[in-house]
Design a protein around this motif. Structure first.
Motif, PDB file in Angstrom:
ATOM      1  N   GLU A   7      -4.137  -1.144   7.994  1.00 28.09           N
ATOM      2  CA  GLU A   7      -4.594  -1.334   6.621  1.00 28.09           C
ATOM      3  C   GLU A   7      -3.674  -2.280   5.858  1.00 28.09           C
ATOM      4  N   HIS A   8      -2.366  -2.172   6.137  1.00 25.77           N
ATOM      5  CA  HIS A   8      -1.426  -3.049   5.445  1.00 25.77           C
ATOM      6  C   HIS A   8      -1.612  -4.495   5.894  1.00 25.77           C
ATOM      7  N   LEU A   9      -1.848  -4.707   7.178  1.00 21.80           N
ATOM      8  CA  LEU A   9      -2.088  -6.069   7.658  1.00 21.80           C
ATOM      9  C   LEU A   9      -3.332  -6.674   6.996  1.00 21.80           C
ATOM     10  N   LYS A  10      -4.350  -5.858   6.782  1.00 16.69           N
ATOM     11  CA  LYS A  10      -5.545  -6.350   6.085  1.00 16.69           C
ATOM     12  C   LYS A  10      -5.191  -6.792   4.663  1.00 16.69           C
ATOM     13  N   GLU A  11      -4.332  -5.994   4.003  1.00 15.14           N
ATOM     14  CA  GLU A  11      -3.948  -6.327   2.633  1.00 15.14           C
ATOM     15  C   GLU A  11      -3.137  -7.615   2.587  1.00 15.14           C
ATOM     16  N   ILE A  12      -2.203  -7.776   3.528  1.00 12.71           N
ATOM     17  CA  ILE A  12      -1.416  -9.005   3.580  1.00 12.71           C
ATOM     18  C   ILE A  12      -2.328 -10.192   3.849  1.00 12.71           C
ATOM     19  N   SER A  13      -3.253 -10.037   4.782  1.00 12.14           N
ATOM     20  CA  SER A  13      -4.178 -11.111   5.123  1.00 12.14           C
ATOM     21  C   SER A  13      -4.982 -11.555   3.910  1.00 12.14           C
ATOM     22  N   ARG A  14      -5.314 -10.610   3.056  1.00 14.69           N
ATOM     23  CA  ARG A  14      -6.097 -10.934   1.869  1.00 14.69           C
ATOM     24  C   ARG A  14      -5.292 -11.738   0.859  1.00 14.69           C
ATOM     25  N   ILE A  15      -3.964 -11.522   0.811  1.00 11.95           N
ATOM     26  CA  ILE A  15      -3.108 -12.187  -0.178  1.00 11.95           C
ATOM     27  C   ILE A  15      -2.671 -13.574   0.289  1.00 11.95           C
TER      28      ILE A  15
ATOM     29  N   LEU B 120       0.859  -1.180   0.000  1.00 12.13           N
ATOM     30  CA  LEU B 120       0.000   0.000   0.000  1.00 12.13           C
ATOM     31  C   LEU B 120       0.897   1.231   0.000  1.00 12.13           C
ATOM     32  N   VAL B 121       0.412   2.305  -0.576  1.00 13.99           N
ATOM     33  CA  VAL B 121       1.112   3.587  -0.505  1.00 13.99           C
ATOM     34  C   VAL B 121       0.294   4.490   0.398  1.00 13.99           C
ATOM     35  N   MET B 122       0.920   4.951   1.490  1.00 15.24           N
ATOM     36  CA  MET B 122       0.208   5.687   2.531  1.00 15.24           C
ATOM     37  C   MET B 122       0.871   7.041   2.783  1.00 15.24           C
ATOM     38  N   PRO B 123       0.120   8.010   3.297  1.00 16.79           N
ATOM     39  CA  PRO B 123       0.686   9.350   3.526  1.00 16.79           C
ATOM     40  C   PRO B 123       1.620   9.420   4.719  1.00 16.79           C
ATOM     41  N   ARG B 124       1.497   8.479   5.674  1.00 21.85           N
ATOM     42  CA  ARG B 124       2.351   8.544   6.864  1.00 21.85           C
ATOM     43  C   ARG B 124       2.519   7.143   7.443  1.00 21.85           C
ATOM     44  N   CYS B 125       3.512   7.004   8.301  1.00 19.63           N
ATOM     45  CA  CYS B 125       3.741   5.751   9.020  1.00 19.63           C
ATOM     46  C   CYS B 125       3.101   5.861  10.400  1.00 19.63           C
ATOM     47  N   ASP B 126       2.027   5.135  10.616  1.00 21.47           N
ATOM     48  CA  ASP B 126       1.414   5.095  11.933  1.00 21.47           C
ATOM     49  C   ASP B 126       0.622   3.793  12.062  1.00 21.47           C
ATOM     50  N   THR B 127       0.003   3.609  13.212  1.00 18.21           N
ATOM     51  CA  THR B 127      -0.710   2.363  13.470  1.00 18.21           C
ATOM     52  C   THR B 127      -1.886   2.178  12.526  1.00 18.21           C
ATOM     53  N   SER B 128      -2.574   3.265  12.206  1.00 13.92           N
ATOM     54  CA  SER B 128      -3.706   3.173  11.297  1.00 13.92           C
ATOM     55  C   SER B 128      -3.275   2.644   9.928  1.00 13.92           C
ATOM     56  N   ALA B 129      -2.159   3.172   9.412  1.00 15.77           N
ATOM     57  CA  ALA B 129      -1.656   2.699   8.122  1.00 15.77           C
ATOM     58  C   ALA B 129      -1.215   1.239   8.211  1.00 15.77           C
ATOM     59  N   MET B 130      -0.587   0.864   9.330  1.00 16.65           N
ATOM     60  CA  MET B 130      -0.149  -0.516   9.491  1.00 16.65           C
ATOM     61  C   MET B 130      -1.337  -1.473   9.554  1.00 16.65           C
TER      62      MET B 130
ATOM     63  N   ASP C  28      -2.865  -0.723  19.992  1.00 13.62           N
ATOM     64  CA  ASP C  28      -4.097  -0.731  19.217  1.00 13.62           C
ATOM     65  C   ASP C  28      -3.916  -1.317  17.818  1.00 13.62           C
ATOM     66  N   LEU C  29      -2.806  -2.054  17.603  1.00 16.32           N
ATOM     67  CA  LEU C  29      -2.597  -2.737  16.328  1.00 16.32           C
ATOM     68  C   LEU C  29      -3.543  -3.935  16.247  1.00 16.32           C
TER      69      LEU C  29
ATOM     70  N   LEU D 233       9.096  -8.610  10.877  1.00 14.81           N
ATOM     71  CA  LEU D 233       9.211  -7.162  10.727  1.00 14.81           C
ATOM     72  C   LEU D 233      10.045  -6.585  11.866  1.00 14.81           C
ATOM     73  N   ASP D 234      10.427  -5.327  11.728  1.00 10.10           N
ATOM     74  CA  ASP D 234      11.267  -4.719  12.758  1.00 10.10           C
ATOM     75  C   ASP D 234      10.411  -4.211  13.914  1.00 10.10           C
ATOM     76  N   GLY D 235      11.050  -3.606  14.905  1.00 15.30           N
ATOM     77  CA  GLY D 235      10.346  -3.200  16.113  1.00 15.30           C
ATOM     78  C   GLY D 235       9.877  -1.765  16.115  1.00 15.30           C
ATOM     79  N   ALA D 236       9.524  -1.213  14.942  1.00 16.67           N
ATOM     80  CA  ALA D 236       9.000   0.158  14.885  1.00 16.67           C
ATOM     81  C   ALA D 236       7.756   0.283  15.753  1.00 16.67           C
ATOM     82  N   GLY D 237       7.505   1.503  16.242  1.00 14.35           N
ATOM     83  CA  GLY D 237       6.411   1.712  17.180  1.00 14.35           C
ATOM     84  C   GLY D 237       5.060   1.285  16.655  1.00 14.35           C
ATOM     85  N   TRP D 238       4.795   1.530  15.353  1.00 15.60           N
ATOM     86  CA  TRP D 238       3.498   1.164  14.796  1.00 15.60           C
ATOM     87  C   TRP D 238       3.387  -0.338  14.514  1.00 15.60           C
ATOM     88  N   HIS D 239       4.505  -1.081  14.692  1.00 15.14           N
ATOM     89  CA  HIS D 239       4.453  -2.539  14.542  1.00 15.14           C
ATOM     90  C   HIS D 239       4.100  -3.239  15.856  1.00 15.14           C
TER      91      HIS D 239
END
Length: 353
Positions: free
Chosen positions: A249-257, A237-247, A278-279, A268-274
């Motif tokens: 959405e990405h998890l939903k996309e991975i789950s679909r594939i 996905l291409v998103m405007p920012r890196c945050d939990t909300s964007a993550m 509330d993830l 994945l790495d230990g970034a805060g949004w990972h």
């Protein structure tokens, strides 16, 4: 004058002319034709005329031919001067190049040829110029390469432990799933793409330095990308920012594939949004965190490099919408080539499960 030396009898004039026609060494062919004249009953003077040499040279050819056959008429490589560094000294040079300089002791952070010239003279009393040292270092197998960045707080033991322990971690996840559930190992990361773009390497004439336009504007977006190298699949996905909300959405996309009925182990790495509280992780995905400061373990880092080097770098993006369009186009081109995902993403240590 010394007596003529008889030619060996296991060849004929026709044999030598046939070898001369088939051979690729011009000097050997000329000598074979000269000796063929002798086999035909010609004099050594006739052979010298054909070879455009003296009688003594013809005698040398005969001796070489008698000893080694046609191979003896091929020019050998001149031995050249004896190397000033013996094998022990060359191996010592290889070790010092391999280990690199000590900044406090040697006064430099990387070896230059002039530094190695000084080290060789100080160590062995042998004086060499820089070009000779350069050839010697290349002959020892060294090339000047760009160093791969490594975080200064990285724990090498943690990287080794993660590689060795990955099969056990995946098997532990598998043990908590229904029997027969297929496991897909996925990798995830994010990349910032913006108007302050990268400048990939390009072909140019030696000694020149090509120029390219460099934007100073700051519009940017983030590609959230994940790949399953074993299956040749990707989700992005291409998103405007890196945050939990964007993550999320990405998890939903991975789950679909993920294949129906299969379960994804997403590394994945230990970034805060990972790791945010509330993830929302889909039921068919389990997250597995990489060691700290170890991006080189994640093959998606190589995906970003490939996208920038081939499709995204060295561009002037006119607007934010242009960034979105180019990023989406690049990701779609990438995931449309499963063999490319496999080539970039497969790691032997990660798929011995």
């Amino acid at each position: 004058m010394s007596a003529a030396v008889a030619l060996r009898q296991d060849f004929t004039a026709d044999d030598l002319r046939r070898l001369a026609r088939a051979g690729r060494d011009a000097g050997q062919g000329r000598r074979l034709l000269a000796l063929a004249e002798i086999y035909d009953g010609g004099s050594r003077t006739d052979a010298a005329r054909i070879g455009a040499v003296s009688l003594q040279t013809v005698r040398d050819w005969v001796l070489a031919f008698n000893a080694e056959g046609p191979v003896g008429l091929i020019d050998g490589k001149a031995p050249g001067n004896r190397p000033k560094l013996n094998e022990t000294q060359r191996q010592a040079l290889a070790r010092i190049v391999e280990s690199g300089p000590d900044p406090d002791r040697h006064g430099v952070v990387r070896w230059r040829l002039k530094d190695l010239v000084g080290w060789i003279y100080a160590s062995f009393g042998v004086s060499l110029d820089e070009s000779t040292v350069g050839r010697t270092v290349k002959h020892l197998g060294f090339r000047k390469l760009s160093a791969r960045p490594r975080h200064h707080e990285q724990d090498p033991a943690a990287l080794v432990a993660f590689k060795k322990g990955l099969p056990f971690a995946v098997n532990a996840i598998r043990a908590g799933l229904p029997a027969g559930t297929a496991i897909e190992v996925w990798w995830q990361d994010e990349a910032r793409v913006g108007q302050k773009n990268t400048l990939p390497r390009r072909w140019a004439r030696r000694g020149s330095r090509p120029s390219a336009p460099k934007d100073q504007r700051t519009a940017h977006a983030y590609i959230f990308g994940a790949i399953c190298p074993e299956k040749g699949k990707g989700a992005g996905l291409v998103m405007p920012r890196c945050d939990t909300s964007a993550m999320n959405e990405h998890l939903k996309e991975i789950s679909r594939i993920v294949d129906p009925g299969a379960h994804a182990v997403l590394i994945l790495d230990g970034a805060g949004w990972h790791i945010a509280h509330d993830l929302v992780v889909p039921d068919n995905i389990t997250l597995l965190t990489l060691p700290a400061c170890a991006p080189e373990l994640n093959p998606v880092e190589n995906v970003w490099q490939f996208l920038r080097d081939n499709w995204l770098g060295d561009r002037i993006f006119t607007s934010y919408d242009d960034i979105l369009d180019r990023c989406c186009e690049a990701w779609k081109r990438f995931v449309a080539q499963p063999w490319l995902i496999m080539s970039i993403g497969l790691r032997q240590w990660a798929y011995r499960l």
